[in-house]
Scaffold this active site. Structure first.
Site, mmCIF file in Angstrom:
data_model
loop_
_atom_site.group_PDB
_atom_site.id
_atom_site.type_symbol
_atom_site.label_atom_id
_atom_site.label_comp_id
_atom_site.label_asym_id
_atom_site.label_seq_id
_atom_site.Cartn_x
_atom_site.Cartn_y
_atom_site.Cartn_z
ATOM 1 N N GLY A 232 0.832 -0.943 0.365
ATOM 2 C CA GLY A 232 0.251 0.290 0.018
ATOM 3 C C GLY A 232 0.561 1.135 0.196
ATOM 4 N N SER B 246 9.640 2.134 -0.934
ATOM 5 C CA SER B 246 9.836 1.237 -1.510
ATOM 6 C C SER B 246 9.372 -0.096 -0.616
ATOM 7 C CB SER B 246 10.101 0.060 -2.970
ATOM 8 O OG SER B 246 9.897 -0.889 -2.775
ATOM 9 N N GLY B 247 9.338 -0.963 0.029
ATOM 10 C CA GLY B 247 9.418 -1.802 0.712
ATOM 11 C C GLY B 247 9.929 -1.286 2.538
ATOM 12 N N SER C 109 8.024 3.703 -4.297
ATOM 13 C CA SER C 109 7.123 2.919 -4.950
ATOM 14 C C SER C 109 6.757 2.249 -6.079
ATOM 15 C CB SER C 109 5.664 2.843 -4.043
ATOM 16 O OG SER C 109 4.501 1.884 -4.657
ATOM 17 N N SER C 110 6.603 0.933 -5.649
ATOM 18 C CA SER C 110 6.662 -0.463 -6.849
ATOM 19 C C SER C 110 5.415 0.638 -8.302
ATOM 20 C CB SER C 110 6.901 -2.011 -7.007
ATOM 21 O OG SER C 110 6.151 -1.631 -6.109
ATOM 22 N N ASP C 111 4.791 1.048 -7.474
ATOM 23 C CA ASP C 111 3.391 1.586 -7.088
ATOM 24 C C ASP C 111 3.594 3.201 -8.415
ATOM 25 O OD1 ASP C 111 1.313 -0.330 -7.533
ATOM 26 O OD2 ASP C 111 1.866 -0.220 -5.673
ATOM 27 N N HIS D 191 -3.243 3.385 -3.212
ATOM 28 C CA HIS D 191 -3.121 2.044 -3.629
ATOM 29 C C HIS D 191 -3.411 1.872 -1.900
ATOM 30 C CE1 HIS D 191 -3.351 -2.023 -5.207
ATOM 31 N NE2 HIS D 191 -1.742 -1.536 -4.695
ATOM 32 N N HIS E 73 -4.441 -3.183 -0.714
ATOM 33 C CA HIS E 73 -5.329 -4.603 -0.810
ATOM 34 C C HIS E 73 -6.001 -4.527 0.673
ATOM 35 C CE1 HIS E 73 -1.232 -4.724 -3.079
ATOM 36 N NE2 HIS E 73 -2.076 -4.071 -3.640
ATOM 37 N N ASP F 82 -24.059 8.812 -1.527
ATOM 38 C CA ASP F 82 -23.021 10.148 -1.091
ATOM 39 C C ASP F 82 -21.441 10.658 -1.542
ATOM 40 O OD1 ASP F 82 -24.952 10.405 0.969
ATOM 41 O OD2 ASP F 82 -23.921 9.953 3.104
ATOM 42 N N HIS G 89 -6.325 -7.519 -8.112
ATOM 43 C CA HIS G 89 -5.300 -6.833 -7.689
ATOM 44 C C HIS G 89 -5.836 -5.929 -6.236
ATOM 45 C CE1 HIS G 89 -1.752 -3.646 -8.481
ATOM 46 N NE2 HIS G 89 -1.656 -3.477 -6.778
ATOM 47 N N TYR H 134 -23.527 18.350 2.837
ATOM 48 C CA TYR H 134 -23.142 18.950 4.437
ATOM 49 C C TYR H 134 -22.001 19.091 5.126
ATOM 50 C CZ TYR H 134 -21.647 14.631 7.239
ATOM 51 O OH TYR H 134 -20.338 14.068 8.695
#
Length: 220
Positions: free
Chosen positions: A28, A45-46, A74-76, A95, A97, A120, A160, A214
């Protein structure tokens, strides 16, 4: 000063992913666009969430190239960079999981809008994006293609997990929290039978009220 403050914010927001049970181990990430610059900051990353510091958050350009920081991003990163390049209104990307939302993604099934909380926050169903491999910008392309013209700030990338976007990193984290919450509730509802749909016109009214009425509004 701006980059330092954004690094502090993004570092702090990662703790929210842990607090709401949206991540396991080092999976994430949260990123945030640097206002007025072609840059964004993202988790390395990691690296354990407990070990994150503002200084460890990596600064990248919109091609995903590191411009400041000693750790690998990050790998993303390529996916986040693609979203920032093609969705200029987006200032935060998350991101995860998270369990229930990722279960819907594993089925390749959109989460139907059967809760007022979904109307909403998401303005309809939470859509499914295509399968894409990690590492390049294919995930980013899938996120952009799926969310273009859609009111949802969340997409379930098939097989994913979840990607969410927002006008700030905080709003993107909120969308990730809400995505998992409704994914769980709708899953439970389906164990009891067929959830009842909400009429499209009521979804529109609920979404408008939540987005524009709201909460507290500034009078300045």
């Amino acid at each position: 000063m701006m980059i330092r403050e954004l690094r502090e914010t993004v570092c702090r927001l990662h703790a929210e992913l842990v607090r709401y049970g949206l991540v396991a181990w080092t999976a994430g990430n949260v990123s945030g666009r640097v206002p007025g610059e072609d840059l964004f900051v993202i988790k390395p990353s990691g690296v354990s969430y407990d070990d994150l510091t503002p200084e460890s958050i990596v600064v990248c350009d919109l091609d995903g190239v590191v411009v400041e920081g000693t750790l690998s991003p990050s790998s993303d990163t390529a996916a986040h960079a693609y979203v920032y390049r093609y969705m200029p209104e987006v200032n935060g990307v998350v991101h995860t999981h998270s369990t229930y939302a990722s279960a819907w993604a594993a089925r390749g099934e959109a989460i139907p809008c059967v809760l007022t909380a979904m109307a909403d926050e998401f303005g309809g169903e939470i859509p499914v994006g295509p399968f894409a491999l990690i590492g390049g910008d294919d995930i980013g392309k899938g996120v952009v293609e799926t969310l273009s013209g859609h009111r949802s700030p969340a997409v379930l990338m098939r097989n994913h997990g979840v990607f969410t976007v927002g006008d700030s990193p905080t709003s993107a984290v909120k969308a990730a929290v809400m995505c998992e919450d409704v994914a769980r509730t709708v899953h439970v509802a389906r164990q009891l039978g067929d959830p009842l749909p909400i009429a499209p016109e009521d979804i529109d009214r609920l979404h408008h009220r939540y987005q524009h009425v709201y909460g507290q509004r500034s009078h300045l």
